[in-house]
Design a protein around this motif. Sequence first.
Motif, PDB file in Angstrom:
ATOM      1  N   UNK A   4      19.468  49.253   4.275  1.00  0.00           N
ATOM      2  CA  UNK A   4      17.944  48.780   3.353  1.00  0.00           C
ATOM      3  C   UNK A   4      18.097  47.338   2.511  1.00  0.00           C
ATOM      4  N   UNK A   5      16.929  46.944   2.221  1.00  0.00           N
ATOM      5  CA  UNK A   5      16.644  45.386   1.489  1.00  0.00           C
ATOM      6  C   UNK A   5      16.748  46.209  -0.186  1.00  0.00           C
ATOM      7  N   UNK A   6      17.544  44.736  -0.511  1.00  0.00           N
ATOM      8  CA  UNK A   6      17.770  45.409  -1.653  1.00  0.00           C
ATOM      9  C   UNK A   6      17.710  43.960  -2.455  1.00  0.00           C
ATOM     10  N   UNK A   7      17.351  43.874  -3.602  1.00  0.00           N
ATOM     11  CA  UNK A   7      17.726  42.469  -4.528  1.00  0.00           C
ATOM     12  C   UNK A   7      18.797  42.400  -5.355  1.00  0.00           C
ATOM     13  N   UNK A   8      19.476  41.382  -4.682  1.00  0.00           N
ATOM     14  CA  UNK A   8      20.986  41.330  -5.457  1.00  0.00           C
ATOM     15  C   UNK A   8      21.605  40.207  -6.579  1.00  0.00           C
ATOM     16  N   UNK A   9      21.819  40.178  -7.689  1.00  0.00           N
ATOM     17  CA  UNK A   9      22.063  39.506  -8.296  1.00  0.00           C
ATOM     18  C   UNK A   9      23.807  38.783  -8.553  1.00  0.00           C
ATOM     19  N   UNK A  10      23.448  37.885  -7.708  1.00  0.00           N
ATOM     20  CA  UNK A  10      25.102  37.576  -7.524  1.00  0.00           C
ATOM     21  C   UNK A  10      25.721  36.441  -8.838  1.00  0.00           C
ATOM     22  N   UNK A  11      24.937  35.633  -9.417  1.00  0.00           N
ATOM     23  CA  UNK A  11      25.078  34.911 -10.557  1.00  0.00           C
ATOM     24  C   UNK A  11      24.379  34.837 -11.737  1.00  0.00           C
ATOM     25  N   UNK A  12      25.029  34.785 -13.043  1.00  0.00           N
ATOM     26  CA  UNK A  12      24.144  34.533 -13.836  1.00  0.00           C
ATOM     27  C   UNK A  12      23.316  33.561 -13.976  1.00  0.00           C
TER      28      UNK A  12
ATOM     29  N   UNK B 257      20.795  33.454 -12.594  1.00  0.00           N
ATOM     30  CA  UNK B 257      20.472  33.576 -10.851  1.00  0.00           C
ATOM     31  C   UNK B 257      19.358  34.218 -10.179  1.00  0.00           C
ATOM     32  N   UNK B 258      18.437  33.683  -9.212  1.00  0.00           N
ATOM     33  CA  UNK B 258      17.143  34.148  -8.766  1.00  0.00           C
ATOM     34  C   UNK B 258      17.893  35.538  -8.100  1.00  0.00           C
ATOM     35  N   UNK B 259      16.702  36.648  -7.889  1.00  0.00           N
ATOM     36  CA  UNK B 259      17.451  37.883  -6.710  1.00  0.00           C
ATOM     37  C   UNK B 259      17.054  37.412  -5.414  1.00  0.00           C
ATOM     38  N   UNK B 260      18.096  37.845  -4.944  1.00  0.00           N
ATOM     39  CA  UNK B 260      18.132  37.270  -3.240  1.00  0.00           C
ATOM     40  C   UNK B 260      17.718  38.778  -2.388  1.00  0.00           C
ATOM     41  N   UNK B 261      17.266  38.043  -1.667  1.00  0.00           N
ATOM     42  CA  UNK B 261      17.043  39.994  -0.886  1.00  0.00           C
ATOM     43  C   UNK B 261      18.220  39.547   0.214  1.00  0.00           C
ATOM     44  N   UNK B 262      18.320  40.613   0.392  1.00  0.00           N
ATOM     45  CA  UNK B 262      20.150  41.070   1.406  1.00  0.00           C
ATOM     46  C   UNK B 262      19.491  42.469   1.772  1.00  0.00           C
ATOM     47  N   UNK B 263      20.126  42.839   3.212  1.00  0.00           N
ATOM     48  CA  UNK B 263      20.592  43.270   3.765  1.00  0.00           C
ATOM     49  C   UNK B 263      21.851  44.370   3.513  1.00  0.00           C
ATOM     50  N   UNK B 264      21.775  45.601   2.851  1.00  0.00           N
ATOM     51  CA  UNK B 264      23.244  46.418   1.712  1.00  0.00           C
ATOM     52  C   UNK B 264      22.449  47.898   2.618  1.00  0.00           C
ATOM     53  N   UNK B 265      24.318  48.296   2.785  1.00  0.00           N
ATOM     54  CA  UNK B 265      23.859  49.693   2.708  1.00  0.00           C
ATOM     55  C   UNK B 265      24.655  50.433   1.973  1.00  0.00           C
TER      56      UNK B 265
END
Length: 360
Positions: free
Chosen positions: A1-9, A11-19
Amino acid sequence: MKAAVIREQHGEFLFEDITLDEPRADELVVKITAAGLCHTDLAVVDGDIPSPLPVVLGHEGAGEVVAIGSAVTDFAVGDHVAMSFASCGICANCLVGRAAYCSRMMELNFGGARADGSLTLTDSEGRAVHGSFFGQSSFAEYSLVSQHNAVKVPDDLPLRLAGPLGCGIQTGAGAVLNTLNVPAGSSIVVSGTGAVGLSAIMAAKAAGAAIIIAVDIIPARLESALHFGATHAINGKDADVVEQIQKITAGGARYALDTTGNQFVIQNIIAATTFGATVGLIGVSKPEATLPIVMIPGKTIVGVIEGDAVPRDFIPRLVSLHRAGLFPFDELVTFYPFADIQRAIADTQSGAAIKAILTM
């Protein structure tokens, strides 16, 4: 699925392929229709509320059940659900109907994992991503949620409206109807007229409060407050806010509710209440915020979590009020495609949107 991920304080939301993990016996998989954007999500991004990274946020999700675990008895595939906060269900507070004050509240809602510490998400390279934010992490196309914190909603309620009932709208309305239990004919001040504050104002009107005073610094928000039931609107930039409130209420409001978290705004509304008043605090304050103890004697100050709501009971109540025309929360919302999450954030922060909802 696509999900919006935060990887750093910050930071912007990054759209990634997530299981997404398979559902356990007591869990549901929900295909997300829409998810509200809440200041609590942004507080995590800004570091004001600690949460492990990387993480998928989102905690006002609503959608359709597409899979259930073997022990799920209250839901079926095809059910429409709103998702609310996570709680353990077995601590002393949960057992007496105070799940919002669950002894594991912070861990279960901000810890990034299931109650047993296991993670539910991995990225395209097989690396762990924290999820289970408020037991759901609904900034994604699908969500894994315990049946304990899902609420069935009527099929005729538009699903894209239902998500914010699980947190922001529930919190504002519940603070008035549950925590403060504002009686008909009484007076209340609400500081901050975003989605939570306006929900509180609508609830105060539904409860029959005679004087409902809105305080904000954005004129358009104050106009909205008057539309949704406030009897008076005061610009917080005025030098005599306390004096104005005391004059309107003939000596001070009986109830007050702060949704801003700003220590100076809080001090003003406490000062504007009468002896014996009750003041509810909802907003997320900065860690360094303080409150002079000298202001407290003779008044009850209560920190409000999730409007003291039991979601399976309270969300249907809000739906019933909405159907009766007494709680028009649908007028608060602005819809954004999921891909436009950064624009939704910018509009929320500028005041252009009262309640942003992301549609999948």
